[in-house]
Design an enzyme around this catalytic site. Structure first.
Site, PDB file in Angstrom:
ATOM      1  N   ASN A   1     -11.995  21.343   4.289  1.00 50.08           N
ATOM      2  CA  ASN A   1     -11.982  20.675   5.591  1.00 50.08           C
ATOM      3  C   ASN A   1     -11.220  19.369   5.412  1.00 50.08           C
ATOM      4  O   ASN A   1     -11.746  18.394   4.881  1.00 50.08           O
ATOM      5  CB  ASN A   1     -13.431  20.439   6.053  1.00 50.08           C
ATOM      6  CG  ASN A   1     -13.515  19.954   7.488  1.00 50.08           C
ATOM      7  OD1 ASN A   1     -12.489  19.749   8.133  1.00 50.08           O
ATOM      8  ND2 ASN A   1     -14.720  19.750   7.979  1.00 50.08           N
TER       9      ASN A   1
ATOM     10  N   GLN B   1     -17.087  26.716   9.473  1.00 53.70           N
ATOM     11  CA  GLN B   1     -17.716  27.965   9.047  1.00 53.70           C
ATOM     12  C   GLN B   1     -17.500  29.058  10.095  1.00 53.70           C
ATOM     13  O   GLN B   1     -17.179  30.204   9.766  1.00 53.70           O
ATOM     14  CB  GLN B   1     -19.233  27.753   8.830  1.00 53.70           C
ATOM     15  CG  GLN B   1     -19.587  26.968   7.579  1.00 53.70           C
ATOM     16  CD  GLN B   1     -19.652  25.459   7.769  1.00 53.70           C
ATOM     17  OE1 GLN B   1     -18.960  24.892   8.612  1.00 53.70           O
ATOM     18  NE2 GLN B   1     -20.462  24.789   6.962  1.00 53.70           N
TER      19      GLN B   1
ATOM     20  N   PHE C   1     -18.261  19.320  16.319  1.00 50.63           N
ATOM     21  CA  PHE C   1     -19.235  19.459  15.225  1.00 50.63           C
ATOM     22  C   PHE C   1     -20.449  18.597  15.559  1.00 50.63           C
ATOM     23  O   PHE C   1     -20.366  17.368  15.549  1.00 50.63           O
ATOM     24  CB  PHE C   1     -18.631  19.061  13.875  1.00 50.63           C
ATOM     25  CG  PHE C   1     -19.532  19.395  12.712  1.00 50.63           C
ATOM     26  CD1 PHE C   1     -19.844  20.721  12.417  1.00 50.63           C
ATOM     27  CD2 PHE C   1     -20.085  18.399  11.925  1.00 50.63           C
ATOM     28  CE1 PHE C   1     -20.687  21.044  11.349  1.00 50.63           C
ATOM     29  CE2 PHE C   1     -20.929  18.712  10.847  1.00 50.63           C
ATOM     30  CZ  PHE C   1     -21.231  20.036  10.572  1.00 50.63           C
TER      31      PHE C   1
ATOM     32  N   LYS D   1       0.862  -1.196   0.000  1.00 50.32           N
ATOM     33  CA  LYS D   1       0.000   0.000   0.000  1.00 50.32           C
ATOM     34  C   LYS D   1       0.890   1.235   0.000  1.00 50.32           C
ATOM     35  O   LYS D   1       1.765   1.379   0.854  1.00 50.32           O
ATOM     36  CB  LYS D   1      -0.902  -0.011   1.232  1.00 50.32           C
ATOM     37  CG  LYS D   1      -2.115   0.885   1.101  1.00 50.32           C
ATOM     38  CD  LYS D   1      -3.134   0.357   0.100  1.00 50.32           C
ATOM     39  CE  LYS D   1      -4.279  -0.370   0.767  1.00 50.32           C
ATOM     40  NZ  LYS D   1      -5.078  -1.139  -0.184  1.00 50.32           N
TER      41      LYS D   1
ATOM     42  N   THR E   1      -2.303  -5.894   0.489  1.00 46.02           N
ATOM     43  CA  THR E   1      -1.849  -4.501   0.664  1.00 46.02           C
ATOM     44  C   THR E   1      -2.660  -3.842   1.768  1.00 46.02           C
ATOM     45  O   THR E   1      -2.159  -2.984   2.498  1.00 46.02           O
ATOM     46  CB  THR E   1      -1.976  -3.680  -0.636  1.00 46.02           C
ATOM     47  OG1 THR E   1      -3.350  -3.522  -0.972  1.00 46.02           O
ATOM     48  CG2 THR E   1      -1.226  -4.322  -1.793  1.00 46.02           C
ATOM     49  N   ASP E   2      -3.923  -4.272   1.902  1.00 47.30           N
ATOM     50  CA  ASP E   2      -4.765  -3.724   2.971  1.00 47.30           C
ATOM     51  C   ASP E   2      -4.153  -4.011   4.343  1.00 47.30           C
ATOM     52  O   ASP E   2      -4.221  -3.183   5.254  1.00 47.30           O
ATOM     53  CB  ASP E   2      -6.175  -4.330   2.868  1.00 47.30           C
ATOM     54  CG  ASP E   2      -7.137  -3.668   3.823  1.00 47.30           C
ATOM     55  OD1 ASP E   2      -7.422  -2.473   3.626  1.00 47.30           O
ATOM     56  OD2 ASP E   2      -7.581  -4.330   4.781  1.00 47.30           O
TER      57      ASP E   2
ATOM     58  N   ARG F   1     -12.534  16.937  17.873  1.00 54.54           N
ATOM     59  CA  ARG F   1     -11.998  16.397  16.624  1.00 54.54           C
ATOM     60  C   ARG F   1     -10.760  17.200  16.227  1.00 54.54           C
ATOM     61  O   ARG F   1     -10.493  18.271  16.783  1.00 54.54           O
ATOM     62  CB  ARG F   1     -13.051  16.469  15.510  1.00 54.54           C
ATOM     63  CG  ARG F   1     -13.429  17.892  15.127  1.00 54.54           C
ATOM     64  CD  ARG F   1     -14.380  17.958  13.928  1.00 54.54           C
ATOM     65  NE  ARG F   1     -14.698  19.356  13.614  1.00 54.54           N
ATOM     66  CZ  ARG F   1     -15.381  19.750  12.559  1.00 54.54           C
ATOM     67  NH1 ARG F   1     -15.852  18.873  11.706  1.00 54.54           N
ATOM     68  NH2 ARG F   1     -15.613  21.032  12.347  1.00 54.54           N
TER      69      ARG F   1
ATOM     70  N   HIS G   1     -10.168  16.183   6.368  1.00 54.14           N
ATOM     71  CA  HIS G   1     -10.671  15.279   7.403  1.00 54.14           C
ATOM     72  C   HIS G   1      -9.574  14.369   7.949  1.00 54.14           C
ATOM     73  O   HIS G   1      -8.813  13.779   7.192  1.00 54.14           O
ATOM     74  CB  HIS G   1     -11.807  14.434   6.840  1.00 54.14           C
ATOM     75  CG  HIS G   1     -12.917  15.252   6.256  1.00 54.14           C
ATOM     76  ND1 HIS G   1     -13.674  16.127   7.014  1.00 54.14           N
ATOM     77  CD2 HIS G   1     -13.386  15.369   4.988  1.00 54.14           C
ATOM     78  CE1 HIS G   1     -14.563  16.713   6.242  1.00 54.14           C
ATOM     79  NE2 HIS G   1     -14.407  16.296   4.996  1.00 54.14           N
TER      80      HIS G   1
HETATM   81  O1  LIG Z   1     -17.042  22.231  10.264  1.00 54.45           O
HETATM   82  C1  LIG Z   1     -17.750  21.510   9.539  1.00 54.45           C
HETATM   83  N1  LIG Z   1     -18.692  22.076   8.751  1.00 54.45           N
HETATM   84  C2  LIG Z   1     -19.513  21.341   7.945  1.00 54.45           C
HETATM   85  O2  LIG Z   1     -20.391  21.903   7.241  1.00 54.45           O
HETATM   86  C3  LIG Z   1     -19.338  19.954   7.953  1.00 54.45           C
HETATM   87  N2  LIG Z   1     -19.937  18.940   7.297  1.00 54.45           N
HETATM   88  C4  LIG Z   1     -19.338  17.784   7.683  1.00 54.45           C
HETATM   89  O3  LIG Z   1     -19.647  16.653   7.248  1.00 54.45           O
HETATM   90  N3  LIG Z   1     -18.372  18.040   8.582  1.00 54.45           N
HETATM   91  C5  LIG Z   1     -18.341  19.386   8.775  1.00 54.45           C
HETATM   92  N4  LIG Z   1     -17.562  20.174   9.542  1.00 54.45           N
END
Ligand SMILES: O=c1[nH]c(=O)c2[nH]c(=O)[nH]c2[nH]1
Length: 306
Positions: A253, A227, A162, A12, A57-58, A179, A255
């Protein structure tokens, strides 16, 4: 025609592993991109399709994340040694393991003394310069100056939640009270200066101040959404820079998913550091214009057109 199998390897590639360790409210981050390539007795899988000698590979991916938790990431080299030794000594058909690692360095974002005292140190900016941008337009009468930056990558390892969002039949996202919040800032800001006998801003000072306030607002906002953090970033630039009338921000964002290591008997919620999978796509894309009261929005919404 008789054919022969030449050099071959598999594994991987580009496992984006982030480990965050916590010493009280002071956090530390290690950020790697790890690629595993195994070779050995692999004639059969290429010729007949028998997978009897193939460690998936996983599995090599899972091993990278599990080892990051189990052994930590003291250095890229030591981490690579742990992994390569494991693959070669634990699987008889595997004779050679090559582990390639890219490491991304992060610096701390300077925050106020009060913030540091009350909230600790958990905000980082990726080392390496952002790209500074400028656009100047003149029609013989009026000037328009828009400055900006891109590729300013930042991360808060806590103080981000969130929850309370809309839910429908397609919503699976879990609510979270803690998070990792990470983004790469693309920004443009427009100056009120249009010529007309007004004193010209000091562009250098203004750039430094604007960047500092973007970083400080990102680091010091207790975030309930990206936001909200974004709005504070734009508002802080305008509040502290009288020369700026409008700020446009485009924030992916980025993740970071906490990896489930339960199947490997590892508690990834324990105090000695958590391991995350940093996904590069898809990403949420959060964008807005923040304006000084009474000013007009002139920066195009689509920054690729600027
Ligand atoms: O800060 C966030 N805003 C979103 O609009 C959003 N949507 C999401 O799935 N995660 C997040 N996180």
């Amino acid at each position: 025609m008789p054919t022969m199998l030449g050099q071959n390897q598999y594994g991987k590639a580009e496992n984006r592993v982030v480990r965050i360790t916590r010493e009280g409210s002071t956090h530390h981050i290690k950020d790697l991109n790890v690629s595993v390539a195994l070779s050995g007795d692999m004639e059969d899988v290429h010729r007949s399709g028998s997978n009897a000698n193939v460690l998936p590979t996983d599995t090599t991916k899972n091993t990278v994340f599990a080892f990051a938790k189990k052994y930590g990431i003291e250095s890229a080299e030591r981490f690579g040694i742990h992994l390569a030794r494991h693959f070669v000594t634990s699987q008889e058909p595997v004779h050679r393991a090559r582990v390639r690692i890219e490491e991304y360095a992060w610096d701390r974002i300077a925050t106020s003394d009060a913030h540091r005292r009350e909230r600790g140190e958990h905000s980082f900016v990726r080392r390496g310069q952002e790209t500074r941008l400028a656009q100047v337009t003149y029609d013989g009468e009026r000037w328009e100056v828009v400055s900006g930056l891109k590729d300013l990558t930042v991360l808060n390892s806590t103080d981000s939640e969130f929850h309370g969002f809309l839910k429908d039949g397609y919503t699976t996202l879990e609510e979270t009270r803690d998070r990792v919040l990470a983004t790469s800032v693309t920004a443009r800001w427009r100056f009120g200066w249009t010529g007309d006998g007004q004193a010209m801003p000091d562009w250098e000072t203004s750039y430094g101040r604007t960047k500092r306030h973007l970083l400080r607002a990102f680091a010091e906002t207790y975030s309930l959404s990206l936001q909200q953090t974004m709005y504070r970033m734009g508002a802080r630039v305008i509040e502290h820079g009288e020369e700026v009338d409008e700020v446009r921000l485009s924030l992916p964002n980025s993740h970071h998913f906490q990896v489930d290591l339960e199947p490997f008997g590892l508690d990834n919620d324990s105090a000695d550091g958590a391991v995350y999978f940093a996904a590069d796509r898809p990403y949420g894309l959060i964008e807005a214009t923040i304006l000084r009261d009474g000013c007009e929005a002139l920066i195009p919404a689509d920054l690729t057109n600027l």
